[in-house]
Design a protein around this motif. Sequence first.
Motif, mmCIF file in Angstrom:
data_model
loop_
_atom_site.group_PDB
_atom_site.id
_atom_site.type_symbol
_atom_site.label_atom_id
_atom_site.label_comp_id
_atom_site.label_asym_id
_atom_site.label_seq_id
_atom_site.Cartn_x
_atom_site.Cartn_y
_atom_site.Cartn_z
ATOM 1 N N PHE A 69 -44.804 -53.642 -38.875
ATOM 2 C CA PHE A 69 -44.026 -54.556 -39.819
ATOM 3 C C PHE A 69 -43.777 -55.041 -38.227
ATOM 4 O O PHE A 69 -43.000 -55.958 -37.644
ATOM 5 C CB PHE A 69 -43.495 -54.868 -40.471
ATOM 6 N N ILE A 70 -42.298 -54.035 -37.606
ATOM 7 C CA ILE A 70 -41.315 -54.625 -37.107
ATOM 8 C C ILE A 70 -41.263 -53.330 -36.570
ATOM 9 O O ILE A 70 -40.848 -51.576 -36.448
ATOM 10 C CB ILE A 70 -39.838 -54.905 -37.499
ATOM 11 N N TYR A 71 -41.748 -53.459 -34.816
ATOM 12 C CA TYR A 71 -41.433 -52.339 -33.419
ATOM 13 C C TYR A 71 -39.984 -52.435 -32.523
ATOM 14 O O TYR A 71 -39.154 -53.988 -32.118
ATOM 15 C CB TYR A 71 -42.541 -51.873 -32.698
ATOM 16 N N PRO A 72 -39.506 -50.871 -32.280
ATOM 17 C CA PRO A 72 -38.614 -51.500 -31.282
ATOM 18 C C PRO A 72 -38.718 -51.988 -30.123
ATOM 19 O O PRO A 72 -39.595 -51.677 -29.596
ATOM 20 C CB PRO A 72 -37.804 -49.815 -31.259
ATOM 21 N N GLY A 73 -37.638 -53.274 -29.371
ATOM 22 C CA GLY A 73 -37.896 -53.610 -28.743
ATOM 23 C C GLY A 73 -38.267 -52.888 -27.892
ATOM 24 O O GLY A 73 -37.563 -52.295 -27.369
ATOM 25 N N SER A 74 -38.950 -53.339 -25.951
ATOM 26 C CA SER A 74 -39.243 -52.937 -25.541
ATOM 27 C C SER A 74 -39.633 -51.085 -25.552
ATOM 28 O O SER A 74 -38.732 -50.088 -24.336
ATOM 29 C CB SER A 74 -38.176 -53.006 -24.286
ATOM 30 N N ALA B 75 -31.301 -52.957 -26.863
ATOM 31 C CA ALA B 75 -30.339 -53.273 -27.625
ATOM 32 C C ALA B 75 -30.370 -54.507 -29.100
ATOM 33 O O ALA B 75 -30.888 -55.366 -27.927
ATOM 34 C CB ALA B 75 -28.515 -52.866 -27.276
ATOM 35 N N ASN B 76 -30.487 -54.293 -29.749
ATOM 36 C CA ASN B 76 -30.516 -56.141 -30.825
ATOM 37 C C ASN B 76 -31.410 -55.937 -30.159
ATOM 38 O O ASN B 76 -31.950 -57.626 -30.565
ATOM 39 C CB ASN B 76 -29.522 -56.745 -30.252
ATOM 40 N N SER B 77 -32.877 -55.624 -29.847
ATOM 41 C CA SER B 77 -34.509 -56.162 -29.725
ATOM 42 C C SER B 77 -35.098 -55.421 -30.338
ATOM 43 O O SER B 77 -35.230 -54.655 -30.315
ATOM 44 C CB SER B 77 -34.398 -56.093 -28.292
ATOM 45 N N ALA C 59 -32.943 -69.146 -31.669
ATOM 46 C CA ALA C 59 -31.643 -69.344 -30.585
ATOM 47 C C ALA C 59 -31.579 -68.174 -30.161
ATOM 48 O O ALA C 59 -32.167 -67.238 -31.099
ATOM 49 C CB ALA C 59 -30.799 -69.348 -31.972
ATOM 50 N N PHE C 60 -30.452 -68.361 -29.259
ATOM 51 C CA PHE C 60 -30.106 -66.887 -28.781
ATOM 52 C C PHE C 60 -28.352 -67.150 -28.735
ATOM 53 O O PHE C 60 -28.103 -67.793 -28.481
ATOM 54 C CB PHE C 60 -30.653 -67.316 -26.931
ATOM 55 N N ARG C 61 -28.180 -65.558 -29.049
ATOM 56 C CA ARG C 61 -26.523 -65.094 -29.583
ATOM 57 C C ARG C 61 -26.567 -64.449 -28.347
ATOM 58 O O ARG C 61 -26.967 -63.212 -28.516
ATOM 59 C CB ARG C 61 -26.188 -65.105 -30.623
ATOM 60 N N GLY D 189 -26.933 -54.022 -34.230
ATOM 61 C CA GLY D 189 -26.958 -55.465 -35.293
ATOM 62 C C GLY D 189 -27.066 -54.869 -36.762
ATOM 63 O O GLY D 189 -28.150 -55.641 -37.525
ATOM 64 N N ASN D 190 -27.476 -53.813 -37.083
ATOM 65 C CA ASN D 190 -28.512 -53.092 -38.772
ATOM 66 C C ASN D 190 -29.248 -53.462 -38.405
ATOM 67 O O ASN D 190 -29.845 -55.187 -39.422
ATOM 68 C CB ASN D 190 -27.577 -53.930 -39.770
ATOM 69 N N PHE D 191 -30.789 -53.213 -37.496
ATOM 70 C CA PHE D 191 -31.748 -53.389 -37.701
ATOM 71 C C PHE D 191 -31.886 -54.751 -36.783
ATOM 72 O O PHE D 191 -31.534 -54.950 -36.579
ATOM 73 C CB PHE D 191 -32.443 -53.293 -39.059
ATOM 74 N N ILE D 192 -32.709 -55.825 -38.256
ATOM 75 C CA ILE D 192 -33.032 -57.410 -37.419
ATOM 76 C C ILE D 192 -31.485 -58.489 -38.382
ATOM 77 O O ILE D 192 -31.561 -59.392 -37.980
ATOM 78 C CB ILE D 192 -33.796 -57.927 -37.844
ATOM 79 N N PHE D 193 -31.031 -57.567 -38.423
ATOM 80 C CA PHE D 193 -30.119 -58.564 -38.985
ATOM 81 C C PHE D 193 -28.840 -58.977 -38.449
ATOM 82 O O PHE D 193 -28.463 -60.517 -38.466
ATOM 83 C CB PHE D 193 -28.783 -57.225 -40.197
ATOM 84 N N ARG D 194 -28.455 -58.272 -36.970
ATOM 85 C CA ARG D 194 -28.063 -58.999 -35.720
ATOM 86 C C ARG D 194 -28.912 -58.660 -34.100
ATOM 87 O O ARG D 194 -28.458 -57.500 -34.262
ATOM 88 C CB ARG D 194 -26.456 -59.222 -35.739
ATOM 89 N N VAL D 195 -29.802 -60.309 -34.491
ATOM 90 C CA VAL D 195 -30.335 -59.963 -32.812
ATOM 91 C C VAL D 195 -29.605 -60.393 -32.057
ATOM 92 O O VAL D 195 -29.025 -62.028 -31.853
ATOM 93 C CB VAL D 195 -31.675 -59.937 -33.339
ATOM 94 N N LEU D 196 -30.560 -60.640 -30.604
ATOM 95 C CA LEU D 196 -30.482 -61.549 -29.366
ATOM 96 C C LEU D 196 -30.539 -62.807 -29.322
ATOM 97 O O LEU D 196 -30.479 -63.634 -28.987
ATOM 98 C CB LEU D 196 -30.207 -60.338 -28.060
ATOM 99 N N GLU D 197 -31.855 -62.408 -29.739
ATOM 100 C CA GLU D 197 -32.773 -63.642 -29.618
ATOM 101 C C GLU D 197 -33.630 -63.672 -31.462
ATOM 102 O O GLU D 197 -33.831 -62.473 -32.186
ATOM 103 C CB GLU D 197 -34.159 -64.244 -29.502
ATOM 104 N N PHE D 198 -33.398 -65.094 -32.406
ATOM 105 C CA PHE D 198 -33.795 -65.153 -33.584
ATOM 106 C C PHE D 198 -34.290 -66.844 -33.799
ATOM 107 O O PHE D 198 -33.739 -67.617 -33.200
ATOM 108 C CB PHE D 198 -32.240 -64.740 -34.717
ATOM 109 N N GLU D 199 -34.248 -66.454 -35.338
ATOM 110 C CA GLU D 199 -35.153 -67.797 -34.879
ATOM 111 C C GLU D 199 -34.469 -68.703 -36.098
ATOM 112 O O GLU D 199 -34.052 -68.286 -37.549
ATOM 113 C CB GLU D 199 -36.541 -68.164 -35.889
#
Length: 468
Positions: A26-31, A38-40, A198-200, A206-216
């Motif tokens: 479903f979801i892997y840690p980024g890079s 962090a947060n990706s 959107a990007f922040r 961020g608690n898994f995918i709850f708070r991420v740098l790029e999201f939809e």
Amino acid sequence: MSQESRLADSAGKMQKIISLCKRRGFIYPGSEIYGGLANSWDFGSLGSQLKKNIKDLWWQYFVVNRDDIIGIDAALMMNPKVWEASGHVDGFTDPLVECKECHQRFREDQLIEIEDKIERSIAKKLLKIDRCPNCGGKLSTARQFNLMFKTNIGPVDDQMNTVYLRPETAQGMFVNFKNILDSTRVQLPFGIAQIGKAFRNEITPGNFIFRVLEFEQMEIEYFIREQDWERIFGEWQSAMSEWLNYIGINSQNYSIREHNKDELSHYSKRTIDFEYKFPFGQKELYGLAYRTDFDLKNHEKHSGQDLKYRDPQTNETFIPHVIEPTFGVERTVLAVLCDAYGEIEGGRGQDSRQDQEVILRLDKKLAPVKVAVFPLMKKEKLIEQARAIVKKLRQDLGHLPNFVIAYDDSGSIGKRYRRQDEIGTPYCVTVDFETLEDKAVTVRDRDTMKQERVRIKELGGFLKEKFV
Ligand code: GAP
């Protein structure tokens, strides 16, 4: 259950969901092969299908099936003046504090949340945290930190060609307001919707995918007459609850929280959050804001363009007001996974050796795999028949959007059922030796475990009915 064990239990559930997501694609840690970022996070085969199902359903539900909402797909990078007019250059900031010892940075308001997680009632006493939660070092005083990512257009890195990665999709709707009035025949009240990234530059993890740098985000700017705002706000509150119900979120697991005056965004006169009971605490899932005429008024001022609406009956011109329902895609994925996750002690049916079975009771519409087809054993005749059924089902049902049909012949039949339960597949179809005689298969329901014998030639219609 004591508070401590409740917290441990919640942390345990989150950890189990994260590891299920990685194990099953479903979801892997980024890079990850470079130590991560962090947060990706990256969405794998099942995660990207789940996300697509959510977005497609949302579009169908709020855009395709309504007369009063039209969709757009605006550019991610916009003229930087957009973000001056919207107030984001000056106002889209978080208070940042830094530990003078270990130099870790925190959002000042999140430090309050760290304590908040332990017990809401004592949070007030802990408002002034001046020690680092990491090493106990002294924290600096807060300074405002803008959350927008900056980049440059062209080879020269100077202020003249700075652009921002959009921190919300909303502004794409406001800057196209005039184009939409000129190119369609919409009349108030009407909405413009879009789904997009959107990007922040979030400071805190961020608690898994709850708070991420790029999201939809899936957002709607709903344009109204000022005097109607309270009624239409209420209608959107109901529409958002109905959407949550539609995607199968248990109404016991979310609640509505009104923003205090001092936490309202710079553009909002009233905001409510739909808060979901995530295992790490009750947090914002979606938002609903009354943005007044703040955005259009400011874009009119900064662009020098007339952004007024002309009433076709009275010829009166005015700047409409806006109600904004906003939905995060990643937070929907997370809420859906948390809501659907279940464990069955002792396992079920086919495999009594199993101590515990994991089951994702996803709404059928969201399930990344709709139907899995198995030969009972790895015998040539059964494999041939099962593969022929997959082919036939794809012919019969392939026109249904995102109707993924999987084939699996590895491991015992019990293991295969469990693998599908774990990813939320609503129906499993088994081809056995009798199938070769009676041309019928066994269809097993994920939730009820009920098994039905269905003739192959009726299988497409039988399954189709289950999804309407
Ligand atoms: N246009 C209004 C707006 O952007 P927001 O509350 O800042 O409002 C809207 O964001 C939604 O976007 C949130 O309710 C949440 O679902 C999602 N969201 C915001 N920041 C996020 C982040 N860093 N990671 C994941 N989702 C986020």
